[in-house]
Design an enzyme around this catalytic site. Structure first.
Site, PDB file in Angstrom:
ATOM      1  N   ASP A  72      43.725  14.906  15.003  1.00  0.00           N
ATOM      2  CA  ASP A  72      44.605  14.454  16.078  1.00  0.00           C
ATOM      3  C   ASP A  72      43.909  13.568  17.108  1.00  0.00           C
ATOM      4  OD1 ASP A  72      42.999  16.350  17.185  1.00  0.00           O
ATOM      5  OD2 ASP A  72      44.605  17.665  17.891  1.00  0.00           O
ATOM      6  N   GLU A 105      43.706  13.877  27.433  1.00  0.00           N
ATOM      7  CA  GLU A 105      44.813  12.963  27.155  1.00  0.00           C
ATOM      8  C   GLU A 105      45.972  13.206  28.120  1.00  0.00           C
ATOM      9  OE1 GLU A 105      44.206  12.751  22.305  1.00  0.00           O
ATOM     10  OE2 GLU A 105      45.489  14.314  23.172  1.00  0.00           O
TER      11      GLU A 105
END
Length: 340
Positions: free
Chosen positions: A230, A58
């Site tokens: 998450d 990410e």
């Protein structure tokens, strides 16, 4: 023009040793809280995620009028089999006015510190003020940081510990054995770990729609700090729990993709944490109420972290200078610079 400051793992260790981990966590909690209080000053977006069958990588960008920050971070639950961390990260802080990179910095250690600091900021706003006992479900790399943050900033005196791998719990107890006024209680099950606790933190790593905590284990007045879910397809809480009390998130647009609330309808009601901190929305309204912090980690927290570390590093002479961007006598003659 000043060169780019670089803080390696060894430099971050020196900085934390100089400041003290719990002191740094407290400083960072105040910086995060302050940045959440000026939430509207930031240009925000959900992080950019690239998924594979075994994990995710990410990029997390954010900026205000003066500074831009991003973090590169991964999540690979099975990295431990390769003797590699599940989460690894680094970050960059730059000037908005010029684009000049001020600092490159390790953020594997710092992500653990900022996650713990954010948990404590939320818990101080949402948990009962009388909270003294917590459960730590999942005793991996985040666990010591979480417990120390709650001990320092909320006055937690007892932590009940559970992990499916008893060696992880043993390591945690060994690492925190010297902390005064803190009782560590290893437990044989999640049921025994959460019983009678004021705060329950779940921090597990499996990339799965898991049910770590079920509704019948949630007691009136508990504050749940769910930090393990998450990314898409990764959760820890039974959906029924999310209907038992108020749910608070960092950035709803991101949390609906990646958090516990990905299990719920798109219009499931949540409150962003900044709204509670600015008192524009209520947080906990009674000691019997259940509160849930569905935390996925957000870029504003990394901005706070990088900004604080940059300030501490420049004040304390930590880090080394990098020739990351060329300094040129004639800024139009890049070829001339290359050829000498």
């Amino acid at each position: 023009m000043a060169k780019t400051l670089f803080l390696s793992v060894s430099e971050i260790r020196k900085l934390i040793e100089s400041v003290g981990l719990q002191t740094l966590t407290a400083l960072l909690a105040e910086r995060i809280r302050g940045d959440f209080l000026r939430w509207q000053d930031f240009q925000k977006s959900p992080r950019m995620a690239n998924h594979s069958a075994v994990g995710v990588i990410e990029l997390m960008p954010v900026c205000d009028a003066d500074r831009y920050a991003f973090k590169y971070v991964n999540g690979h639950p099975f990295n431990y089999k390769l003797d590699m961390p599940t989460v690894m990260g680094f970050g960059c802080l730059s000037e908005m006015a010029t684009g000049w990179p001020l600092m490159l910095c390790e953020m594997t250690i710092l992500t653990a510190v900022r996650t713990a600091a954010t948990s404590a900021v939320a818990a101080r706003a949402l948990a009962k003020t009388s909270s003294r006992t917590m459960a730590m479900i999942g005793n991996g790399a985040q666990s010591e940081f979480q417990i120390l943050a709650f001990h320092k900033l909320l006055g937690i005196r007892s932590a009940h510990l559970f992990d499916k791998d008893p060696r992880a719990t043993d390591r945690l107890i060994r690492n925190l054995s010297g902390v005064s006024d803190l009782v560590l209680v290893p437990c044989e099950s999640i049921v025994s770990a959460v019983e009678g606790c004021d705060i329950v933190t779940t921090s597990t790593a499996d990339k799965a729609l898991a049910t770590i905590l079920t509704a019948e284990l949630v007691e009136p007045g508990m504050h749940l700090n769910a930090i393990g879910g998450d990314c898409p397809g990764k959760t820890e809480l039974q959906p029924e729990i999310l209907r038992m009390g108020k749910v608070f998130v960092e950035f709803a647009e991101q949390a609906r993709i990646e958090g516990e609330i990905q299990q719920m309808d798109p219009d499931f009601p949540v409150t962003e944490l900044w709204e509670v901190l600015t008192k524009s929305q209520p947080g906990r309204e009674s000691d019997s109420e259940v509160t849930i912090f569905d935390s996925v980690g957000f870029s504003v927290e990394d901005f706070s972290t990088l900004s604080l570390i940059y300030d501490l590093a420049t004040e304390g002479d930590f880090g080394v200078e990098l020739d990351l961007v060329p300094e040129m006598t004639d800024v139009k003659d890049l070829y001339g610079l290359l050829m000498g």
